[in-house]
Motif scaffolding. Structure first.
Motif, mmCIF file in Angstrom:
data_model
loop_
_atom_site.group_PDB
_atom_site.id
_atom_site.type_symbol
_atom_site.label_atom_id
_atom_site.label_comp_id
_atom_site.label_asym_id
_atom_site.label_seq_id
_atom_site.Cartn_x
_atom_site.Cartn_y
_atom_site.Cartn_z
ATOM 1 N N MET A 142 0.995 -1.289 0.089
ATOM 2 C CA MET A 142 0.210 -0.091 0.021
ATOM 3 C C MET A 142 0.967 1.194 0.104
ATOM 4 O O MET A 142 0.324 2.251 -0.872
ATOM 5 N N ALA A 143 2.037 1.124 0.664
ATOM 6 C CA ALA A 143 3.016 2.436 0.755
ATOM 7 C C ALA A 143 3.360 2.566 -0.672
ATOM 8 O O ALA A 143 3.586 3.865 -1.084
ATOM 9 N N VAL A 144 3.696 1.625 -1.393
ATOM 10 C CA VAL A 144 4.077 1.825 -2.743
ATOM 11 C C VAL A 144 2.765 2.373 -3.827
ATOM 12 O O VAL A 144 2.979 3.205 -4.460
ATOM 13 N N GLN A 145 1.888 1.777 -3.539
ATOM 14 C CA GLN A 145 0.782 2.111 -4.409
ATOM 15 C C GLN A 145 0.278 3.521 -4.141
ATOM 16 O O GLN A 145 -0.171 4.176 -4.980
ATOM 17 N N ARG A 146 0.620 4.146 -2.781
ATOM 18 C CA ARG A 146 0.051 5.340 -2.577
ATOM 19 C C ARG A 146 0.895 6.317 -3.509
ATOM 20 O O ARG A 146 0.826 7.517 -3.684
ATOM 21 N N LEU A 147 2.212 5.809 -3.959
ATOM 22 C CA LEU A 147 2.877 6.755 -4.602
ATOM 23 C C LEU A 147 2.645 6.781 -6.184
ATOM 24 O O LEU A 147 3.663 7.184 -7.054
ATOM 25 N N ARG A 148 1.704 5.865 -6.629
ATOM 26 C CA ARG A 148 1.343 5.982 -7.881
ATOM 27 C C ARG A 148 1.238 7.503 -8.720
ATOM 28 O O ARG A 148 1.840 7.692 -9.955
ATOM 29 N N GLU A 149 0.853 8.512 -8.135
ATOM 30 C CA GLU A 149 0.619 9.784 -8.473
ATOM 31 C C GLU A 149 2.027 10.361 -8.875
ATOM 32 O O GLU A 149 2.014 11.354 -9.650
ATOM 33 N N ASN A 150 2.868 9.864 -8.100
ATOM 34 C CA ASN A 150 4.429 10.425 -8.482
ATOM 35 C C ASN A 150 5.025 10.168 -9.773
ATOM 36 O O ASN A 150 5.605 10.967 -10.386
#
Length: 429
Positions: free
Chosen positions: A255-263
């Motif tokens: 989830m921590a990685v998925q949160r950074l999709r917008e980056n």
């Protein structure tokens, strides 16, 4: 400044992890594994990256964000305070007699100041590429250890040549500091969160100045020992990336990685990609970041290495000079926190705040040059006005982390930005 996503470094339009050369025939399996972002190890298939996050679980992760902050920010902040305290050791030594002790003549002191940045310049590219290949937390900790070791040796020097060599080596050891902090911040936080987090660890710069004024010159060897000890602590406890963090479960890491999709900038990749090096040098932003690093740091070399001499030149005693550095450090910390707070409130107007917080620095530089030497209060105020430049530099750092995609491209851009940083510091000295 728009986000520049590496044309061959994304899975999809909102992906947090990256493969290489999407749209071309798939590479052999071994090549694909080498090119994949490290974060892909958390996912069974690429499609899992795009799976929606359960809102309940996301809220839990947001609440756990405070834990992530405690996993990352204190290590970086304490480290940054040590860096600045140690970097200004020469400045404090100057008012306590090092020029007389080592019989420094003519430009010798300026050369000692410049040697630090020449060491930084010489190691800027190698250290950035090593950060990509090695576990970044452990590599950073090792450099901090050696930084403190070289500082302790400086206390025992008996000649200009010995101190010059150690200043050069200390600069090389520090070359990984800001770039590694920027990479770590980009691994853990979204583009919107990055300015605040960079501001929080960079605020330690101001507290480092204030503490340096309190500590003075006499305990330089103790500071070096503390710095080396902190390097060992970071080697042991600082996570190398969200993929390997011991404080998160596998689901939380995903989830921590998925949160950074917008980056759209990836998390981490351990392999140097020549095409991204070429892409970096063909990107106009690389040269703009060099110019920003240069012009924003032209005053810094003089202030950080000659600041105590400037204050002493106003007629203050040694003790008065060191104590007057404390409000300067506090002003820097307040400027940074104010800048990142306003930037967060006004939806990332980073370029605007860079300009706003450079204005006091320009006014202070003119004041130091033109205000009469008998006007102590006016010249001291002009000196203090140079501090808010640090807030502008925080915005420059966050601008770079948010606008460079592809891990190799990111480390190249980091290196060029700090080549500008060093060049600006050397120009002033």
């Amino acid at each position: 400044m728009a986000v520049n996503v590496s044309k061959s470094d994304e899975i999809g339009p909102t992906s947090a992890v990256h493969h290489e050369r999407v749209g071309n025939p798939p590479p052999p399996k071994g090549v694909a594994e080498r090119n994949a972002d490290v974060a892909m190890a958390l996912f069974d298939t690429p499609e899992q990256v795009h799976e929606p996050i359960d809102p309940t679980e996301e809220q839990k992760l947001v609440r756990k964000g405070l834990k992530i902050d405690f996993m990352i920010l204190p290590y970086l902040a304490v480290c940054y305070a040590f860096f600045y305290i140690d970097k200004t050791t020469l400045s404090y030594a100057a008012i306590f007699g090092i020029r007389e002790d080592l019989n420094l003549q003519g430009p010798d002191y300026s050369w000692l100041s410049s040697a630090f940045y020449f060491g930084f310049l010489s190691w800027a590219f190698p250290t950035n590429f090593l950060m990509q290949r090695l576990p970044i937390g452990k590599y950073l900790g090792a450099n901090i250890f050696f930084w403190g070791f070289f500082l302790m040796l400086q206390a025992a020097t008996k000649s200009f040549g010995q101190l010059l060599a150690l200043r050069f080596l200390a600069g090389a050891a520090e070359a990984c500091s800001d770039p590694s902090f920027m990479l770590i911040t980009s691994m853990w936080y979204t583009r919107k969160q990055q300015p605040v987090r960079i501001g929080l660890w960079y605020t330690a710069n101001g507290f480092g100045i204030a503490l340096g004024g309190l500590l003075g010159y006499g305990i330089g060897s103790i500071r070096g020992a503390l710095c080396s000890t902190w390097g060992v602590v970071m080697c042991i406890f600082l996570p190398d990336s969200p993929v390997t963090a011991k404080g998160l479960s596998r689901a939380e890491k995903r989830m921590a990685v998925q949160r950074l999709r917008e980056n759209q900038t990836g998390i981490e990749n351990k392999h140097l990609k020549a095409y991204q090096v070429k892409e970096a040098f063909l990107d106009i932003k690389l040269y703009l970041f060099f110019i920003l690093g240069l012009v924003s740091n032209v005053p810094n070399g003089g202030i950080s290495n000659f600041g105590t001499l400037i204050i002493q030149g106003f007629g203050f005693s040694q003790l008065g000079t060191t104590l007057l550095q404390i409000p300067y450090g506090v002003l820097i910390a307040i400027s940074i926190l104010t800048c990142v707070y306003l930037n967060d409130r006004f939806i990332n107007r980073r370029c605007m705040f860079i300009l706003i917080f450079l204005i006091p620095n320009i006014a202070g530089a003119f004041g130091l040059h033109y205000i009469s030497t008998d006007q102590k209060a006016g010249r001291l105020i002009a000196y203090y006005l140079t501090g808010p430049y640090n807030a502008a530099f925080v915005m420059i750092l966050s601008l770079q982390t948010a606008n460079t995609a592809g891990h190799t491209k990111k480390v190249v851009t980091n290196a060029v930005l700090f080549l500008g940083y060093c060049t600006g510091n050397v120009c002033q000295i």
